[in-house]
Scaffold this active site. Structure first.
Site, PDB file in Angstrom:
ATOM      1  N   ARG A 156     -17.005 -22.613 -33.275  1.00 60.99           N
ATOM      2  CA  ARG A 156     -15.628 -21.911 -33.053  1.00 60.99           C
ATOM      3  C   ARG A 156     -15.684 -21.734 -31.723  1.00 60.99           C
ATOM      4  NH1 ARG A 156     -14.014 -22.558 -38.148  1.00 60.99           N
ATOM      5  NH2 ARG A 156     -15.129 -21.763 -39.489  1.00 60.99           N
ATOM      6  N   LYS A 278     -29.698 -15.325 -38.458  1.00 64.21           N
ATOM      7  CA  LYS A 278     -27.885 -15.299 -39.745  1.00 64.21           C
ATOM      8  C   LYS A 278     -29.468 -15.449 -41.778  1.00 64.21           C
ATOM      9  CE  LYS A 278     -23.712 -16.756 -41.604  1.00 64.21           C
ATOM     10  NZ  LYS A 278     -23.278 -17.646 -41.016  1.00 64.21           N
ATOM     11  N   GLU A 282     -23.235 -17.171 -46.219  1.00 59.61           N
ATOM     12  CA  GLU A 282     -22.939 -18.953 -46.478  1.00 59.61           C
ATOM     13  C   GLU A 282     -23.866 -19.781 -46.590  1.00 59.61           C
ATOM     14  OE1 GLU A 282     -20.740 -18.199 -42.279  1.00 59.61           O
ATOM     15  OE2 GLU A 282     -19.049 -17.229 -43.813  1.00 59.61           O
ATOM     16  N   ARG A 315     -28.707  -9.885 -38.821  1.00 56.47           N
ATOM     17  CA  ARG A 315     -27.064 -10.013 -38.919  1.00 56.47           C
ATOM     18  C   ARG A 315     -27.328  -9.935 -40.188  1.00 56.47           C
ATOM     19  NH1 ARG A 315     -24.292 -15.209 -37.913  1.00 56.47           N
ATOM     20  NH2 ARG A 315     -22.581 -13.615 -37.534  1.00 56.47           N
ATOM     21  N   ARG A 332     -16.239  -8.202 -51.601  1.00 56.84           N
ATOM     22  CA  ARG A 332     -16.280  -8.406 -50.297  1.00 56.84           C
ATOM     23  C   ARG A 332     -16.794  -7.238 -49.551  1.00 56.84           C
ATOM     24  NH1 ARG A 332     -15.541 -14.077 -46.771  1.00 56.84           N
ATOM     25  NH2 ARG A 332     -15.688 -12.577 -44.714  1.00 56.84           N
ATOM     26  N   LYS A 356     -21.386  -6.448 -38.256  1.00 54.56           N
ATOM     27  CA  LYS A 356     -20.275  -6.649 -37.963  1.00 54.56           C
ATOM     28  C   LYS A 356     -19.106  -5.612 -37.637  1.00 54.56           C
ATOM     29  CE  LYS A 356     -19.087 -12.153 -38.949  1.00 54.56           C
ATOM     30  NZ  LYS A 356     -19.031 -12.979 -38.801  1.00 54.56           N
ATOM     31  N   ASP A 361     -14.543 -10.138 -41.306  1.00 63.45           N
ATOM     32  CA  ASP A 361     -15.085 -11.089 -40.499  1.00 63.45           C
ATOM     33  C   ASP A 361     -14.098 -11.440 -39.916  1.00 63.45           C
ATOM     34  OD1 ASP A 361     -16.049 -13.386 -39.480  1.00 63.45           O
ATOM     35  OD2 ASP A 361     -15.876 -14.496 -41.476  1.00 63.45           O
ATOM     36  N   GLU A 383     -21.496  -5.649 -33.888  1.00 62.84           N
ATOM     37  CA  GLU A 383     -21.046  -7.598 -33.174  1.00 62.84           C
ATOM     38  C   GLU A 383     -19.180  -7.825 -33.303  1.00 62.84           C
ATOM     39  OE1 GLU A 383     -23.701 -10.473 -35.491  1.00 62.84           O
ATOM     40  OE2 GLU A 383     -21.969 -11.194 -36.004  1.00 62.84           O
ATOM     41  N   GLU A 389     -11.981 -17.033 -33.128  1.00 57.49           N
ATOM     42  CA  GLU A 389     -12.509 -18.267 -34.032  1.00 57.49           C
ATOM     43  C   GLU A 389     -10.485 -17.195 -34.432  1.00 57.49           C
ATOM     44  OE1 GLU A 389     -15.342 -17.848 -36.991  1.00 57.49           O
ATOM     45  OE2 GLU A 389     -14.181 -18.326 -38.684  1.00 57.49           O
ATOM     46  N   TRP A 531     -14.865 -17.418 -51.825  1.00 59.21           N
ATOM     47  CA  TRP A 531     -14.290 -16.759 -50.430  1.00 59.21           C
ATOM     48  C   TRP A 531     -14.990 -15.547 -49.957  1.00 59.21           C
ATOM     49  CZ3 TRP A 531     -17.755 -19.660 -46.948  1.00 59.21           C
ATOM     50  CH2 TRP A 531     -18.429 -21.043 -47.159  1.00 59.21           C
TER      51      TRP A 531
HETATM   52  C1  GCU Z   1     -17.069 -16.503 -39.603  1.00 58.84           C
HETATM   53  C2  GCU Z   1     -17.788 -18.378 -39.330  1.00 58.84           C
HETATM   54  C3  GCU Z   1     -17.871 -19.114 -39.645  1.00 58.84           C
HETATM   55  C4  GCU Z   1     -19.574 -18.181 -39.285  1.00 58.84           C
HETATM   56  C5  GCU Z   1     -19.367 -17.144 -39.414  1.00 58.84           C
HETATM   57  C6  GCU Z   1     -20.747 -15.604 -39.467  1.00 58.84           C
HETATM   58  O1  GCU Z   1     -17.488 -17.232 -40.699  1.00 58.84           O
HETATM   59  O2  GCU Z   1     -15.959 -18.339 -39.485  1.00 58.84           O
HETATM   60  O3  GCU Z   1     -18.556 -19.963 -38.583  1.00 58.84           O
HETATM   61  O4  GCU Z   1     -20.514 -18.958 -40.062  1.00 58.84           O
HETATM   62  O5  GCU Z   1     -18.573 -16.025 -38.638  1.00 58.84           O
HETATM   63  O6  GCU Z   1     -21.067 -15.240 -38.687  1.00 58.84           O
HETATM   64  O7  GCU Z   1     -22.162 -16.062 -39.587  1.00 58.84           O
END
Ligand code: GCU
Length: 669
Positions: A156, A278, A282, A315, A332, A356, A361, A383, A389, A531
């Protein structure tokens, strides 16, 4: 005369010609009575900046107490008997008199911050014979987290390759990193996380012995600027790097592995600020892999860091990214609150949960996460994302402090003084973190005007009560010497976020971007994907019902906010599609239907960008050719993007509904 913008120098532009009276004489010697690497750096920085930007030959005079004197408040009292008002950690006092300029920090870092603030004010022509300033940051933790991969690519990143890595190795231009450290310190940033997002690639390698000496050298570079390193680490390290079969946080061998690893790391970097993690996010490994909760996961790392004074930044971006889009029972947006609220009070003291700003996001328009204010016995931070992005990728101008001011102003309604700003100022929230927008591009940020976002981030961490407008004006004046240029640039900055909002996904519905890349529109790009970010538009309606008759998300807020958001009549309309599923003929406050408002905002958003472009063109004769044309080229790309958004969105809804624009403007079939 046109003064060329030295884009590399950011907010440290040449100021030869700005009158230095009343203190020209006092600036020719920079005295220092105490010794420490940060104080010495502060003195060296001030002399060098004065010489470079003001052409004042400013000599560093160690052991002297005349001219401009730099020190700490306790040090100056002990040595010279000076009584200066005490301030908070990292704070400073600036005092100008006929015989002396004093820049005194509460501690060493405070003196350095005082030097940069003094210099900024001097550049703005705001130092007088009577200047007396006491200032201190609102919060002790003001960080940036780099998502750079060790390959040299920046996740990003929209400003070129990594400042830290090349081809799988730590490899950097030393002077460039010193210049980066200066930029960070000058806006008060004091923590820098490296190691790649979620500790992938780089992070794994950085905590191994072949690379720890490299990390130690990086820490050495940033240390004189008061910036401490954090390392992004991966939860799976005990088995990925160690010989263990597991990373189960309750396994004693895992705890011992982390302890040993922390001891090793601290031998190289004794003042490491800690780890960023993290986990379970994801596809990242995490405590859920072992049936453990996130407090159990974070605490094992916290225990390893505690003897060294380190902290774990954990996080809260944890959600199911393998959702069946047909299953409407999963939301989500609920995720962070559902996972972390019930764990309040079970995290170790040296864990900081990093939340966040929004439940999704970093979307252009989304509500503030309900987790803020809801944790009473856990330390947490806000955050943000400085890298753009979802906000135009440093092609489109999008001045983020405009949005951050709103986020900070959000009232959580948990007791008195409950806006995010107040939580931060009162210490109930422990800090701020963000992903920076910099890379190896000569101007650091790709779009030169995106420097304002980095600057604004630091200034808001320092003082969350500053307005976006004040910061825009300050940054513009520091960057563009000519007052009328600075005025136009501030106007552009301040118009940019509302314009971007207008041509993007409407009314808080979020995620209509091109999947993966996240630039430009793709209305159903995330609709039939795992997602968890859906708008569920059909012929009649759009949005997700997040009230109690829907997913119940709204009840994660304090009751007053739940009521406010829960009723379309009182819900801020900017966010109405985040909370409600509405028919296209729903009538909004301005008497127009939702659909007509979608059409209008998209036509307006494009027109706004066109006007911004024209405004920039008016600066042609007042700017150097490079600055003018590089920004112009970005505005032209932004206009094409805004047109794309306008047409895709309007066409999509026209096709779905068959209802025409009431002004008969061009919408493609
Ligand atoms: C978003 C982003 C990802 C990143 C994520 C994060 O989803 O697209 O690239 O991994 O935020 O905050 O960890």
């Amino acid at each position: 005369m046109i003064r060329k913008i030295m884009e590399y120098d950011c907010w440290f532009q040449c100021r030869v010609g700005v009158p230095l009276a009343p203190c020209a004489q006092l600036l020719s010697s920079v005295g220092l009575l105490e010794q420490s690497s940060i104080l010495e750096n502060a003195a060296a920085e001030l002399s060098a900046l004065l010489t470079k930007n003001f052409a004042v030959l400013s000599l560093r005079a160690e052991g002297k107490d005349t001219g401009t004197l730099i020190g700490t408040i306790p040090g100056l009292k002990a040595r010279l008997g000076l009584e200066l008002p005490p301030t908070k950690p990292d704070g400073f006092v600036i005092k100008v008199s006929d015989t002396r300029i004093i820049i005194a920090g509460q501690d060493e870092a405070g003196a350095l911050y005082g030097v940069y603030r003094f210099f900024a004010l001097l550049s703005l022509g705001k130092i007088s014979a009577k200047t007396e300033i006491i200032d201190a940051p609102a919060t002790p933790f003001r960080s940036l987290t780099h998502w750079d991969n060790i390959s040299g690519d920046v996740v990003r990143g929209y400003a070129g390759k990594s400042l830290f890595y090349k081809n799988g190795r730590v490899d950097y231009d030393k002077q460039r990193l010193i210049d980066y450290a200066r930029l960070l310190a000058s806006i008060g940033i004091n923590r820098l996380a490296i190691g790649g997002i979620s500790g992938s690639g780089a992070g794994q390698a950085l905590i191994t012995e072949p690379m720890l000496p490299d990390v130690a050298r990086l820490a050495d570079l940033f240390r004189p600027f008061g910036v401490k390193l954090l390392l992004n680490v991966k939860f799976s390290a005990p088995y990925a790097l160690g010989k263990l079969p597991t990373a189960d946080p309750l396994n004693p061998a895992v705890a011992a592995w982390w302890k040993e690893r922390a001891d090793l790391i601290y031998r190289y970097i004794p003042d490491l600020a800690g780890f960023v993690v993290k986990a379970d996010s994801e596809m990242e490994p995490g405590p859920f892999d072992y049936g453990r909760n996130h407090a159990e996961g974070a605490n094992v790392l916290a225990a390893a860091l505690a003897p060294h004074g380190g902290e774990v930044v954990w996080r809260c971006f944890v959600y199911n990214c393998a959702q069946d889009w047909r299953d409407q029972s999963i939301d989500r947006a609920r995720s962070a609150y559902d996972i972390f609220k019930s764990l309040d009070g079970t995290f170790a003291d040296n864990v900081l949960l990093q939340i966040k700003s929004g439940p999704y996001d970093f979307q252009v328009l989304e509500p503030v996460s309900p987790l803020f204010g809801a944790l009473n016995k856990t330390r947490y931070t806000l955050e943000l994302q400085v890298t753009q992005e979802y906000t135009g990728q440093q092609i489109d101008l999008c001045y983020l402090p405009y949005n951050w001011e709103q986020i900070l102003g959000f009232d959580t309604r948990y007791g008195p003084r409950s806006t995010l700003r107040e939580l931060l100022i009162d210490g109930k929230m422990s800090g701020v973190g963000a992903i920076p927008n910099v890379g190896l591009d000569h101007n650091w940020t790709g779009h030169t005007l995106a420097q304002a976002n980095l600057y604004g981030y630091g200034r808001l961490c320092w003082d969350p009560s500053l307005s976006a407008e004040l910061i825009a004006r300050e940054w513009s004046a520091l960057t563009f010497a000519d007052a009328s240029v600075a005025d136009t640039v501030s106007e552009l900055l301040l118009r940019s976020y509302p314009a971007y909002e207008k041509y993007n996904a409407p009314f808080g519905v979020c995620f209509m971007v091109t999947p993966a890349e996240h630039y430009g529109p793709n209305i159903e790009g995330y609709e039939f994907s795992p997602w968890g970010t859906y708008h569920r538009a059909d012929r009649f309606a759009i949005g997700i019902d997040r009230t109690d008759s829907g997913t119940g998300y709204v009840s994660q807020y304090a009751p007053e906010n739940a009521t406010l958001f829960g009723d379309p009549a009182t819900c801020p309309e900017q966010l109405i599609l985040f909370f409600h599923r509405l028919r296209y003929n729903y009538v909004m406050h301005n008497g127009k239907t939702l659909l007509q408002n979608i059409y209008n905002t998209h036509f307006d958003g494009y027109d706004e960008v066109q006007q911004m472009l024209e405004l920039w063109k008016r600066l042609k004769d007042q700017l150097d050719e490079h600055t003018y044309s590089s920004v112009l080229a970005r505005f032209e790309r932004q206009l094409a993007n805004a047109r794309e958004w306008r047409d895709q969105i309007n066409t999509y809804f026209w096709r779905k509904t068959g209802i025409a624009d009431d002004k008969g403007r061009k919408i493609y079939e």
